[in-house]
Design a protein around this motif. Sequence first.
Motif, PDB file in Angstrom:
ATOM      1  N   VAL A  57       0.847  -1.189   0.000  1.00  0.00           N
ATOM      2  CA  VAL A  57       0.000   0.000   0.000  1.00  0.00           C
ATOM      3  C   VAL A  57       0.886   1.243   0.000  1.00  0.00           C
ATOM      4  N   LEU A  58       0.651   2.149  -0.977  1.00  0.00           N
ATOM      5  CA  LEU A  58       1.321   3.444  -1.001  1.00  0.00           C
ATOM      6  C   LEU A  58       0.349   4.482  -0.442  1.00  0.00           C
ATOM      7  N   PHE A  59       0.678   5.063   0.690  1.00  0.00           N
ATOM      8  CA  PHE A  59      -0.227   5.993   1.368  1.00  0.00           C
ATOM      9  C   PHE A  59      -0.149   7.377   0.701  1.00  0.00           C
ATOM     10  N   THR A  60      -1.307   8.055   0.611  1.00  0.00           N
ATOM     11  CA  THR A  60      -1.347   9.413   0.049  1.00  0.00           C
ATOM     12  C   THR A  60      -0.737  10.380   1.053  1.00  0.00           C
ATOM     13  N   TRP A  61       0.257  11.141   0.579  1.00  0.00           N
ATOM     14  CA  TRP A  61       1.001  12.037   1.480  1.00  0.00           C
ATOM     15  C   TRP A  61       1.532  13.206   0.654  1.00  0.00           C
ATOM     16  N   PRO A  62       1.635  14.452   1.152  1.00  0.00           N
ATOM     17  CA  PRO A  62       1.354  14.878   2.539  1.00  0.00           C
ATOM     18  C   PRO A  62      -0.136  15.120   2.815  1.00  0.00           C
ATOM     19  N   VAL A 100      -6.794  38.102  -0.061  1.00  0.00           N
ATOM     20  CA  VAL A 100      -6.707  37.164   1.059  1.00  0.00           C
ATOM     21  C   VAL A 100      -6.775  35.736   0.548  1.00  0.00           C
ATOM     22  N   ALA A 101      -7.663  35.464  -0.406  1.00  0.00           N
ATOM     23  CA  ALA A 101      -7.756  34.115  -0.962  1.00  0.00           C
ATOM     24  C   ALA A 101      -6.452  33.722  -1.661  1.00  0.00           C
ATOM     25  N   ALA A 102      -5.846  34.675  -2.388  1.00  0.00           N
ATOM     26  CA  ALA A 102      -4.581  34.375  -3.062  1.00  0.00           C
ATOM     27  C   ALA A 102      -3.469  34.100  -2.049  1.00  0.00           C
ATOM     28  N   GLU A 103      -3.478  34.819  -0.946  1.00  0.00           N
ATOM     29  CA  GLU A 103      -2.463  34.576   0.087  1.00  0.00           C
ATOM     30  C   GLU A 103      -2.649  33.208   0.730  1.00  0.00           C
ATOM     31  N   ALA A 104      -3.901  32.835   1.006  1.00  0.00           N
ATOM     32  CA  ALA A 104      -4.149  31.507   1.573  1.00  0.00           C
ATOM     33  C   ALA A 104      -3.716  30.417   0.603  1.00  0.00           C
ATOM     34  N   LEU A 105      -3.970  30.608  -0.687  1.00  0.00           N
ATOM     35  CA  LEU A 105      -3.528  29.634  -1.685  1.00  0.00           C
ATOM     36  C   LEU A 105      -2.010  29.558  -1.735  1.00  0.00           C
ATOM     37  N   ALA A 106      -1.344  30.721  -1.662  1.00  0.00           N
ATOM     38  CA  ALA A 106       0.121  30.725  -1.709  1.00  0.00           C
ATOM     39  C   ALA A 106       0.713  29.987  -0.512  1.00  0.00           C
ATOM     40  N   VAL A 107       0.162  30.193   0.669  1.00  0.00           N
ATOM     41  CA  VAL A 107       0.656  29.498   1.861  1.00  0.00           C
ATOM     42  C   VAL A 107       0.420  27.998   1.726  1.00  0.00           C
ATOM     43  N   THR A 108      -0.751  27.606   1.196  1.00  0.00           N
ATOM     44  CA  THR A 108      -1.033  26.180   1.004  1.00  0.00           C
ATOM     45  C   THR A 108      -0.034  25.548   0.047  1.00  0.00           C
ATOM     46  N   VAL A 109       0.241  26.220  -1.058  1.00  0.00           N
ATOM     47  CA  VAL A 109       1.202  25.698  -2.036  1.00  0.00           C
ATOM     48  C   VAL A 109       2.601  25.634  -1.432  1.00  0.00           C
ATOM     49  N   LEU A 110       2.984  26.668  -0.660  1.00  0.00           N
ATOM     50  CA  LEU A 110       4.319  26.695  -0.057  1.00  0.00           C
ATOM     51  C   LEU A 110       4.505  25.552   0.938  1.00  0.00           C
ATOM     52  N   THR A 162       2.878  22.709   1.046  1.00  0.00           N
ATOM     53  CA  THR A 162       2.885  21.436   0.315  1.00  0.00           C
ATOM     54  C   THR A 162       4.246  21.177  -0.312  1.00  0.00           C
ATOM     55  N   TRP A 163       4.821  22.219  -0.891  1.00  0.00           N
ATOM     56  CA  TRP A 163       6.149  22.062  -1.516  1.00  0.00           C
ATOM     57  C   TRP A 163       7.230  21.780  -0.474  1.00  0.00           C
ATOM     58  N   LEU A 164       7.179  22.460   0.672  1.00  0.00           N
ATOM     59  CA  LEU A 164       8.174  22.233   1.717  1.00  0.00           C
ATOM     60  C   LEU A 164       8.106  20.810   2.253  1.00  0.00           C
ATOM     61  N   LEU A 165       6.888  20.289   2.441  1.00  0.00           N
ATOM     62  CA  LEU A 165       6.754  18.940   2.989  1.00  0.00           C
ATOM     63  C   LEU A 165       7.183  17.879   1.979  1.00  0.00           C
ATOM     64  N   ASP A 166       6.668  17.976   0.741  1.00  0.00           N
ATOM     65  CA  ASP A 166       6.912  16.903  -0.221  1.00  0.00           C
ATOM     66  C   ASP A 166       8.179  17.114  -1.025  1.00  0.00           C
ATOM     67  N   THR A 204       0.410  13.557  -3.311  1.00  0.00           N
ATOM     68  CA  THR A 204      -0.807  14.327  -3.631  1.00  0.00           C
ATOM     69  C   THR A 204      -0.485  15.811  -3.804  1.00  0.00           C
ATOM     70  N   SER A 205       0.773  16.152  -3.926  1.00  0.00           N
ATOM     71  CA  SER A 205       1.158  17.562  -3.984  1.00  0.00           C
ATOM     72  C   SER A 205       0.668  18.220  -5.268  1.00  0.00           C
ATOM     73  N   THR A 206       0.937  17.579  -6.403  1.00  0.00           N
ATOM     74  CA  THR A 206       0.591  18.209  -7.684  1.00  0.00           C
ATOM     75  C   THR A 206      -0.910  18.378  -7.843  1.00  0.00           C
ATOM     76  N   VAL A 207      -1.660  17.322  -7.568  1.00  0.00           N
ATOM     77  CA  VAL A 207      -3.099  17.412  -7.742  1.00  0.00           C
ATOM     78  C   VAL A 207      -3.715  18.408  -6.764  1.00  0.00           C
ATOM     79  N   THR A 208      -3.167  18.494  -5.555  1.00  0.00           N
ATOM     80  CA  THR A 208      -3.686  19.454  -4.582  1.00  0.00           C
ATOM     81  C   THR A 208      -3.438  20.890  -5.037  1.00  0.00           C
ATOM     82  N   VAL A 209      -2.221  21.154  -5.523  1.00  0.00           N
ATOM     83  CA  VAL A 209      -1.893  22.513  -5.961  1.00  0.00           C
ATOM     84  C   VAL A 209      -2.753  22.920  -7.157  1.00  0.00           C
TER      85      VAL A 209
END
Length: 468
Positions: free
Chosen positions: A128-133, A157-167, A169-173, A184-189
């Motif tokens: 099993v390959l677990f979905t991460w992060p 504000v929405a653009a800033e929240a999206l930027a933080v989410t992308v950042l 995700t990139w730092l973790l994966d 799941t980084s690419t599909v999430t972004v």
Amino acid sequence: MSRLTTVTETGARRPEWIGTGRVLRWLRILRDDLCTVRLDPLPPSVWLRWLPHGVLWVASIGITIGGVAQLQHNGHLSAGLASLLGFAPGGAVLLAMWRPVPAWWLSTGAMLVSAVALRGRLGTTPVVLFTWPWTTAGMIAQLLVLLLLALRVRARVAAEALAVTVLLTWLLDGVWGAPPHQSTSTVTVVLATIVVALGTALRGRREARAELGRQASLTEEERARRTLLEERSRIARELHDVVAHHMSVISIQAQVAPHLVENPPDELRENLEGIRHNALEALTELRRVLGVLRSEGPDEDAPDDGPGTGPHSPQPTLDRLDRLVENTRAAGLTVTTRINGERRPMQSGVELSAYRIVQEALSNVLRHAPGATAHVEIEYIPYGLLLSVANSRPTRPAPPSPGAGHGLLGMRERATMLGGSLTAGPLADGGYRIFAEIPATAPGLMSGRTANPTTGTTRAPDPKDDRA
């Protein structure tokens, strides 16, 4: 970033880093935006208000159940920790309906905690390959939260929240990394970017529609105000001719009067000359006012009542009613007339206003009731006039008539100006009726008395003359 050296007041050299203040300012703006609680109101529609709420409740329950099962069975977390991390995304979806910014923090924080807790357990089950992060449930919850966030807060504000989410995700994966897993980084972004763009577009469309509604309301108010002023200007142009006629008669009579008396005294000559001089002055001023009022030209859209009705022709009276009816019949409208009471002359302003009310009422029938028949009734009563213009039900739909719809405003202005009243409304058979009551004299001129048409004397209105 380049280095800059500045000189202080004591002469010492102090190094500074160019751009440090700008970065700090951006960080302060980011902190203020992502900690805001100022929101746009929910849509006012009941359907739009409660149907999405129900959908989000169902989605929250599914996210919670799926998240707990995935973390406990596939992620091998303890039941307590799996329940805690599974309930957080589902609760964030519900919280986003009222507080989207705190809900985004809750969803993002739950993702960080679950990513850290699962990292050490990745690869323990080779099959099993677990979905991460992002877990599947966490990713769906984050997308819903970002959508609600974009619908309720400013686009920045929405653009800033999206930027933080992308950042994050990139730092973790991409930077921290993990053992073999299903990323799941690419599909999430990609999906988060689409969701934020969609929410921002929908919010902009809603704001544009609200602004368009406000502008339409203001435009309608301005149009009504402009129409009222134009109608009053038109009434003033017409009444000018009536007043100018009387002033001309006064001037001529004052000039002729000395010749009707043998050896008139000097005092009489001086008084009559003063009357004539004042009348001529008033007539001159009236002509100046008329030049201003007629500078834009008369606005006559009612049925033409024949020759002699141009802008400089004498103003019409009820004597021309037959000609008006004939021309209206020629335009295709069946009109019947009835006159009750004894016909008697009235003040010029009363005659003019009565004629214009009938003219405008017939014009409205032509515009808005094609195929209908009209009935005009005029009743002479001791203290004035009663006008009634009624039409039957139209036989076919009325064609579009741009600019129409303000005729009632002008008719009501004419009746009110003379101290009368005007009512209009639909009839039981589908027709329409306009009823006006116009006093014989303007209010305040004769203290409520009416003129005798034969003797010229006045009398108070007889209560027995009042209609029930």
